[in-house]
Scaffold this motif. Structure first.
Motif, PDB file in Angstrom:
ATOM      1  N   ASP A   1       0.862  -1.179   0.000  1.00 55.44           N
ATOM      2  CA  ASP A   1       0.000   0.000   0.000  1.00 55.44           C
ATOM      3  C   ASP A   1       0.900   1.231   0.000  1.00 55.44           C
ATOM      4  OD1 ASP A   1       0.769   0.544   2.705  1.00 55.44           O
ATOM      5  OD2 ASP A   1      -0.880  -0.692   3.457  1.00 55.44           O
ATOM      6  N   ASP A   2       0.373   2.384   0.328  1.00 53.33           N
ATOM      7  CA  ASP A   2       1.157   3.627   0.259  1.00 53.33           C
ATOM      8  C   ASP A   2       2.300   3.701   1.263  1.00 53.33           C
ATOM      9  OD1 ASP A   2      -0.358   4.535  -1.829  1.00 53.33           O
ATOM     10  OD2 ASP A   2      -1.616   5.847  -0.602  1.00 53.33           O
ATOM     11  N   THR A   3       2.235   2.928   2.334  1.00 52.51           N
ATOM     12  CA  THR A   3       3.253   3.043   3.386  1.00 52.51           C
ATOM     13  C   THR A   3       3.922   1.720   3.749  1.00 52.51           C
ATOM     14  OG1 THR A   3       1.605   2.763   5.127  1.00 52.51           O
ATOM     15  CG2 THR A   3       2.084   5.029   4.423  1.00 52.51           C
ATOM     16  N   THR A   4       3.587   0.639   3.046  1.00 48.38           N
ATOM     17  CA  THR A   4       4.090  -0.682   3.423  1.00 48.38           C
ATOM     18  C   THR A   4       4.511  -1.463   2.186  1.00 48.38           C
ATOM     19  OG1 THR A   4       2.490  -0.659   5.227  1.00 48.38           O
ATOM     20  CG2 THR A   4       3.554  -2.752   4.781  1.00 48.38           C
ATOM     21  N   GLY A   5       5.575  -2.247   2.338  1.00 47.16           N
ATOM     22  CA  GLY A   5       6.018  -3.112   1.253  1.00 47.16           C
ATOM     23  C   GLY A   5       6.819  -4.279   1.793  1.00 47.16           C
ATOM     24  N   VAL A   6       6.995  -5.279   0.954  1.00 48.57           N
ATOM     25  CA  VAL A   6       7.811  -6.442   1.296  1.00 48.57           C
ATOM     26  C   VAL A   6       9.102  -6.339   0.494  1.00 48.57           C
ATOM     27  CG1 VAL A   6       7.978  -8.957   1.273  1.00 48.57           C
ATOM     28  CG2 VAL A   6       5.790  -7.851   1.811  1.00 48.57           C
TER      29      VAL A   6
ATOM     30  N   ILE B   1      11.739   3.522   8.577  1.00 47.89           N
ATOM     31  CA  ILE B   1      10.823   2.391   8.472  1.00 47.89           C
ATOM     32  C   ILE B   1      10.926   1.511   9.709  1.00 47.89           C
ATOM     33  CG2 ILE B   1      10.832   2.306   5.949  1.00 47.89           C
ATOM     34  CD1 ILE B   1      12.815  -0.115   6.216  1.00 47.89           C
ATOM     35  N   ALA B   2       9.842   0.796   9.984  1.00 44.76           N
ATOM     36  CA  ALA B   2       9.844  -0.299  10.953  1.00 44.76           C
ATOM     37  C   ALA B   2       9.891  -1.586  10.140  1.00 44.76           C
ATOM     38  CB  ALA B   2       8.587  -0.254  11.810  1.00 44.76           C
ATOM     39  N   MET B   3      10.603  -2.582  10.635  1.00 45.49           N
ATOM     40  CA  MET B   3      10.802  -3.822   9.891  1.00 45.49           C
ATOM     41  C   MET B   3      10.312  -5.014  10.712  1.00 45.49           C
ATOM     42  SD  MET B   3      14.696  -2.679   9.039  1.00 45.49           S
ATOM     43  CE  MET B   3      15.191  -3.951   7.917  1.00 45.49           C
ATOM     44  N   THR B   4       9.604  -5.937  10.037  1.00 43.22           N
ATOM     45  CA  THR B   4       9.187  -7.193  10.659  1.00 43.22           C
ATOM     46  C   THR B   4       9.414  -8.314   9.667  1.00 43.22           C
ATOM     47  OG1 THR B   4       6.907  -6.876   9.927  1.00 43.22           O
ATOM     48  CG2 THR B   4       7.426  -6.139  12.148  1.00 43.22           C
ATOM     49  N   GLY B   5       9.739  -9.481  10.176  1.00 37.59           N
ATOM     50  CA  GLY B   5      10.005 -10.633   9.319  1.00 37.59           C
ATOM     51  C   GLY B   5      11.352 -11.222   9.691  1.00 37.59           C
ATOM     52  N   ASP B   6      12.187 -11.514   8.683  1.00 36.29           N
ATOM     53  CA  ASP B   6      13.527 -12.040   8.970  1.00 36.29           C
ATOM     54  C   ASP B   6      14.358 -11.042   9.763  1.00 36.29           C
ATOM     55  OD1 ASP B   6      13.009 -14.432   7.644  1.00 36.29           O
ATOM     56  OD2 ASP B   6      13.966 -13.796   5.774  1.00 36.29           O
TER      57      ASP B   6
ATOM     58  N   PHE C   1      11.563  -9.078   4.589  1.00 32.53           N
ATOM     59  CA  PHE C   1      10.899  -8.389   5.696  1.00 32.53           C
ATOM     60  C   PHE C   1       9.852  -7.433   5.147  1.00 32.53           C
ATOM     61  CE2 PHE C   1      14.741  -6.134   4.559  1.00 32.53           C
ATOM     62  CZ  PHE C   1      14.340  -4.815   4.439  1.00 32.53           C
ATOM     63  N   THR C   2       8.916  -7.117   5.981  1.00 29.39           N
ATOM     64  CA  THR C   2       7.913  -6.108   5.667  1.00 29.39           C
ATOM     65  C   THR C   2       8.403  -4.791   6.239  1.00 29.39           C
ATOM     66  OG1 THR C   2       6.137  -7.725   5.713  1.00 29.39           O
ATOM     67  CG2 THR C   2       5.503  -5.416   5.972  1.00 29.39           C
ATOM     68  N   ALA C   3       8.403  -3.773   5.397  1.00 36.25           N
ATOM     69  CA  ALA C   3       8.825  -2.431   5.804  1.00 36.25           C
ATOM     70  C   ALA C   3       7.586  -1.541   5.847  1.00 36.25           C
ATOM     71  CB  ALA C   3       9.840  -1.873   4.811  1.00 36.25           C
ATOM     72  N   ARG C   4       7.422  -0.873   6.975  1.00 34.99           N
ATOM     73  CA  ARG C   4       6.300   0.053   7.144  1.00 34.99           C
ATOM     74  C   ARG C   4       6.854   1.439   7.443  1.00 34.99           C
ATOM     75  NH1 ARG C   4       4.236   1.983  11.536  1.00 34.99           N
ATOM     76  NH2 ARG C   4       5.173   0.387  12.842  1.00 34.99           N
ATOM     77  N   GLU C   5       6.433   2.406   6.657  1.00 33.43           N
ATOM     78  CA  GLU C   5       6.902   3.778   6.843  1.00 33.43           C
ATOM     79  C   GLU C   5       6.492   4.295   8.217  1.00 33.43           C
ATOM     80  OE1 GLU C   5       5.315   7.873   5.131  1.00 33.43           O
ATOM     81  OE2 GLU C   5       6.192   6.603   3.567  1.00 33.43           O
ATOM     82  N   VAL C   6       7.472   4.844   8.922  1.00 33.87           N
ATOM     83  CA  VAL C   6       7.238   5.438  10.238  1.00 33.87           C
ATOM     84  C   VAL C   6       7.353   6.958  10.158  1.00 33.87           C
ATOM     85  CG1 VAL C   6       8.143   5.593  12.600  1.00 33.87           C
ATOM     86  CG2 VAL C   6       8.049   3.382  11.443  1.00 33.87           C
ATOM     87  N   ARG C   7       8.323   7.407   9.360  1.00 34.36           N
ATOM     88  CA  ARG C   7       8.542   8.853   9.249  1.00 34.36           C
ATOM     89  C   ARG C   7       9.015   9.186   7.844  1.00 34.36           C
ATOM     90  NH1 ARG C   7      12.916  12.444  12.662  1.00 34.36           N
ATOM     91  NH2 ARG C   7      12.319  14.464  11.807  1.00 34.36           N
ATOM     92  N   ARG C   8       8.396  10.210   7.279  1.00 37.10           N
ATOM     93  CA  ARG C   8       8.799  10.754   5.982  1.00 37.10           C
ATOM     94  C   ARG C   8       8.799  12.264   6.157  1.00 37.10           C
ATOM     95  NH1 ARG C   8       7.294   9.098   0.106  1.00 37.10           N
ATOM     96  NH2 ARG C   8       6.856   7.152   1.190  1.00 37.10           N
ATOM     97  N   ASP C   9      10.004  12.847   6.273  1.00 39.94           N
ATOM     98  CA  ASP C   9      10.128  14.273   6.554  1.00 39.94           C
ATOM     99  C   ASP C   9      11.147  14.890   5.606  1.00 39.94           C
ATOM    100  OD1 ASP C   9      10.585  16.810   7.579  1.00 39.94           O
ATOM    101  OD2 ASP C   9      10.635  16.152   9.665  1.00 39.94           O
TER     102      ASP C   9
END
Length: 148
Positions: free
Chosen positions: A45-50, A79-84, A63-71
């Motif tokens: 989606d607009d803020t998340t990707g694998v 990004i926050a990362m989850t997965g491996d 890993f899944t990367a989720r945007e935390v801050r875009r400045d």
């Protein structure tokens, strides 16, 4: 000490404006064009990707990367990362003379079973693998910036 926890920092001096470098780093789906270790980026989606990466050693990390801050004003992408990999990564882009400095900070815990199993004896090799991945990324980005 948790042998599966890593803290990395890399600084890339680049001959481009901070705004130009920020714009390129902001487009994560284009990383495979210039960063050899980033094998695949699939936007969810607009803020998340694998993201799937592979440096020199013969294993992939996904890993899944989720945007935390875009400045863009501060030059920060995080990004926050989850997965491996579980943790966070941050780009900070600042002016540096006629070019800029792109600093990459990352704190992660490795969840991939193979890497956890070899955490203690493999740690220096895993760190070297990351260093090689970052060196190739800096070279790739510098060449990409020259071409655009």
């Amino acid at each position: 000490m948790d042998w599966t926890r890593y803290r990395f920092r890399s600084s890339w001096a680049l001959h481009a404006s901070p705004a130009t470098v920020y714009d390129v780093l902001e487009q994560a789906e284009d990383y495979p064009r210039w960063w050899p270790a980033v094998r695949e980026v699939n936007r969810l989606d607009d803020t998340t990707g694998v993201i799937r990466i592979r440096a020199v050693l013969p294993y992939d990390l996904t890993f899944t990367a989720r945007e935390v801050r875009r400045d863009p004003v501060a030059g920060v992408l995080e990004i926050a990362m989850t997965g491996d990999l579980e943790g966070w990564a941050r780009w900070t882009v600042t002016g540096d003379g006629a070019g800029c400095l792109a600093r990459y900070d990352q704190v992660v815990v490795v969840n991939k079973p193979l890497l956890r199993r070899f955490a203690v004896p493999g740690r220096p090799v895993f760190r070297a693998n990351h260093w090689l991945m970052m060196r190739a990324g800096r070279r790739g980005l510098a060449a990409y910036l020259e071409a655009v």
